[in-house]
Write an enzyme that holds these catalytic residues in place. Structure first.
Site, PDB file in Angstrom:
ATOM      1  N   GLY A 204      41.888  39.202  49.056  1.00  0.00           N
ATOM      2  CA  GLY A 204      41.338  40.519  48.757  1.00  0.00           C
ATOM      3  C   GLY A 204      40.204  40.429  47.763  1.00  0.00           C
ATOM      4  N   GLY A 207      40.079  42.177  41.679  1.00  0.00           N
ATOM      5  CA  GLY A 207      40.608  43.376  41.053  1.00  0.00           C
ATOM      6  C   GLY A 207      41.523  44.203  41.924  1.00  0.00           C
ATOM      7  N   THR A 208      41.900  43.703  43.101  1.00  0.00           N
ATOM      8  CA  THR A 208      42.750  44.492  43.988  1.00  0.00           C
ATOM      9  C   THR A 208      44.240  44.286  43.704  1.00  0.00           C
ATOM     10  OG1 THR A 208      42.470  42.722  45.630  1.00  0.00           O
ATOM     11  CG2 THR A 208      41.111  44.699  45.881  1.00  0.00           C
ATOM     12  N   LYS A 210      46.065  41.100  43.255  1.00  0.00           N
ATOM     13  CA  LYS A 210      46.732  39.942  43.870  1.00  0.00           C
ATOM     14  C   LYS A 210      47.723  39.297  42.901  1.00  0.00           C
ATOM     15  CE  LYS A 210      42.732  38.042  44.777  1.00  0.00           C
ATOM     16  NZ  LYS A 210      41.817  39.132  44.436  1.00  0.00           N
ATOM     17  N   THR A 211      47.289  39.056  41.666  1.00  0.00           N
ATOM     18  CA  THR A 211      48.179  38.438  40.672  1.00  0.00           C
ATOM     19  C   THR A 211      49.343  39.360  40.327  1.00  0.00           C
ATOM     20  OG1 THR A 211      46.287  37.233  39.749  1.00  0.00           O
ATOM     21  CG2 THR A 211      48.255  37.388  38.383  1.00  0.00           C
ATOM     22  N   HIS A 426      10.427  60.376  40.759  1.00  0.00           N
ATOM     23  CA  HIS A 426      11.057  59.293  41.527  1.00  0.00           C
ATOM     24  C   HIS A 426      12.503  59.656  41.885  1.00  0.00           C
ATOM     25  CE1 HIS A 426      11.566  54.931  42.564  1.00  0.00           C
ATOM     26  NE2 HIS A 426      12.839  55.242  42.317  1.00  0.00           N
ATOM     27  N   GLU A 427      13.287  60.078  40.891  1.00  0.00           N
ATOM     28  CA  GLU A 427      14.690  60.429  41.151  1.00  0.00           C
ATOM     29  C   GLU A 427      14.790  61.705  41.971  1.00  0.00           C
ATOM     30  OE1 GLU A 427      16.955  58.335  40.585  1.00  0.00           O
ATOM     31  OE2 GLU A 427      15.686  56.995  39.400  1.00  0.00           O
TER      32      GLU A 427
END
Length: 606
Positions: A204, A207-208, A210-211, A426-427
């Site tokens: 994955g 930061g998903t 896993k650990t 621009h923005e």
């Protein structure tokens, strides 16, 4: 060198303490007054002496006025005989109390032996300390090949993680419940002849969770959890990594049922046989030992190997074959419901206002991983603490989203009036094109306050999670990316470097449409080019193109055609809605920020 200096300092301090102790015994702080025997006789004859204490050859004279004097009598002669030789008055001597004390006690022996023992003790301590340092160095050499895995025991409730502590990942949990069941009651599997997968690979994005999920499996099964990173196996000395693998599996087998978790296994499990590091380097030896250990499991061994990686494509095929990591669990980025559940977990120990809507925050954070959400909630707490608030508000959470996505505000990065005007147009160009093309993500915020590397930004957040994107959507994204570029050219007749990132994004999307997604009208459903990360994979230094020069020319023409079409579309929108463009830009110059509701009012959609 630093450790040696520290130890020498300890030796010096101890030596100073010993010297101070000796000086206290040999030379007490109290100053003593000594007199001669003739003076003592004169004082006895004058009737000034009350008491004499004899300790060996030392005399302690106590006068009637309570003063204490010291004297030394003659060796091998009694006190009476000595005083008689000096002409003492016998009548006056009989009026003096004479007491003989035995020589002994701790002070006597310390005073007698300390001058002899102190140098011996000091030399002995130095020899012991030197031998200890040598022994420590030799022991480190012997333990160099031992495993550095961290053990979390079932009794360690502080570090134990359960499935309830990991929000989302429903399918992954269901897949891993089978592993938990096996570790709890392996007999029912063995009785029917079933073999549980020896290896479980968690795949994955970073930061998903896993650990966390691997720890939760150990926590649910109440078994020892050995955690180690793939990089901790490899050392500069050949054979150390393989030795640590052997030691790790040996320890885990003794405490089976147990789980071995190897984080970032791609550090040692990358594809072999590339020729970039030889066939016998330390990393490959370590990988070979892992493969051998996984093959050497007994059929009834209750030992599960779990590993995590965000790059499964670089792993050696031998790791992924049946009998090793044959169970693969994929962890996707959380959807809106999972994000809300994750936010609730991270908000448990934080003081939040009652009207905080975590669902709204979950809607605004598509693409965030569990780690991103945890960081976002923490950033909101930090923002509240900076303002001396004790409760986190909805505004703190919303501001923390932008901080995580774009970086902190750079209020000291002040623009000149001309730069501010250019940045505003621009923005405004980005926002106006995004609001004018159907199917584009809604604009939530426009700002010319610098964040991270961006001088300004237009925040577009999808209203729902997307897993598939159409060609129309990509063409619209290219037009939106070129909106700022077109606005500068249209209003000022010149261009600045502020559009460089937008051009890079537009070019990447256009090339991907042609070479990766098969969305080119001329080239049709085909993929051109190989993996861009072949050097990282360690297969070859370079890869030959799988298409001709004629196809390469056609690809360039298609990319150019897509970008030109998007540029034309953005220019048509901004030319047609020039008044709206000016209105948005002027509002930005005045306020520097336009929120979603205000922007919708300007566009007439509120």
């Amino acid at each position: 060198m630093k450790s040696l200096s520290k130890n020498l300092l300890y030796v010096l301090v101890i030596f100073m303490l010993i010297s101070a102790a000796y000086s206290l015994v040999a030379n007490p702080f109290k100053e003593e007054q000594s007199i001669s025997l003739s003076e003592l006789v004169l004082k006895i004859n004058a009737g000034e002496v009350e008491k004499i204490d004899i300790s060996g050859n030392r005399l302690e004279i106590t006068l009637k006025n309570k003063d204490v004097l010291k004297a030394q009598k003659e060796f091998e002669a009694g006190l009476s005989e000595t005083l008689a030789n000096y002409g003492v008055n016998q009548e006056a001597l009989r009026a003096v109390a004479v007491e003989v004390k035995e020589d002994g006690g701790f002070a006597f022996w310390l005073g007698a032996l300390f001058p002899i023992l102190a140098p011996i003790l000091l030399i002995g301590f130095f020899i012991w300390w030197t031998a200890r340092q040598v022994q420590r160095g030799s022991m480190q050499a012997f333990t160099f090949g031992q495993s550095r895995a961290r053990l979390v025991t079932p009794e360690n409730t502080k570090d134990r993680v359960m499935f309830k502590d990991v929000a989302g990942a429903k399918e992954a949990k269901e897949e891993l419940l089978e592993i938990v069941d096996f570790l709890k009651s392996p007999k029912k599997f063995f009785d029917i002849g079933a073999r549980i997968p020896r290896g479980v690979l968690l795949m994955g994005a970073p930061g998903t969770g896993k650990t966390m999920l691997a720890k939760a499996v150990a926590g649910e099964a109440s078994v020892p959890f050995y955690q180690i990173s793939g990089s901790e196996f490899v050392e500069m000395f050949v054979g150390v990594g393989a030795s640590r693998v052997r030691d790790l599996f040996k320890l885990a087998k003794k405490s089976a049922p147990a789980i071995i978790f190897i984080d970032e296994i791609d550090a040692v499990g990358r594809h072999r046989g590339a020729g970039l590091g030889g066939g016998h380097d330390e990393r490959e030896q370590t990988l070979n030992q892992i493969l051998v250990e996984m093959d050497g499991f007994e059929t009834d061994a209750s030992l599960i190997i779990m590993a995590a990686t965000n790059r499964p494509d670089v792993l050696d095929p031998a790791l992924l074959r049946p009998g090793r990591f044959d169970r693969r669990v994929i962890l996707d980025l959380p959807d809106i419901n999972d994000r809300e559940a994750i936010l609730k977990i991270h908000a448990k120990n934080k003081q939040m206002e009652r009207d905080v809507a975590l669902r709204t925050i979950a809607e605004r954070t598509p693409g965030f991983s569990g780690a991103d959400l945890a960081n976002m909630v923490n950033e909101a707490a930090i923002l509240a603490a900076r303002e001396n608030k004790k409760i986190i508000s909805q505004l703190h959470l919303i501001n923390s989203i932008e901080k995580v996505m774009l970086g902190p505000e750079r209020k000291s990065h002040l623009l000149s009036p001309k730069e501010k005007e250019i940045s505003s147009y621009h923005e405004a160009g980005h926002a106006l094109v995004a609001a004018s093309i159907p199917g584009m993500d809604p604009v939530h915020k426009i700002s010319i306050v610098s964040r991270g590397k961006a001088a300004g930004y237009t925040l577009k957040i999808p209203s729902e999670d997307r897993h598939l994107h159409s060609r129309t959507y990509f063409l619209g994204e290219i037009a939106v990316a070129l909106g700022g570029y077109v606005a500068e050219k249209l209003v000022f007749g010149d261009l600045t470097t502020g559009a460089s990132d937008d051009l890079h994004k537009a070019s990447d999307i256009a090339r991907s449409l042609v070479t990766r997604y098969g969305m080119s009208e001329k080239l049709g459903p085909a993929v051109f080019g190989g993996d861009d990360q072949l050097v990282f994979l360690g297969k070859e230094i370079s890869a030959a193109k799988n298409y001709s020069e004629e196809i390469a020319r056609t690809i360039d023409e298609e990319v150019r055609s897509i970008i030109d079409g998007a540029h034309k579309k953005a220019r048509e929108i901004l030319t047609k809605k020039r008044r709206k463009l000016d209105e948005i830009a002027k509002r930005l110059i005045e306020r520097e920020t336009i929120e979603q509701h205000d922007f919708q009012v300007i566009m007439g959609k509120a």
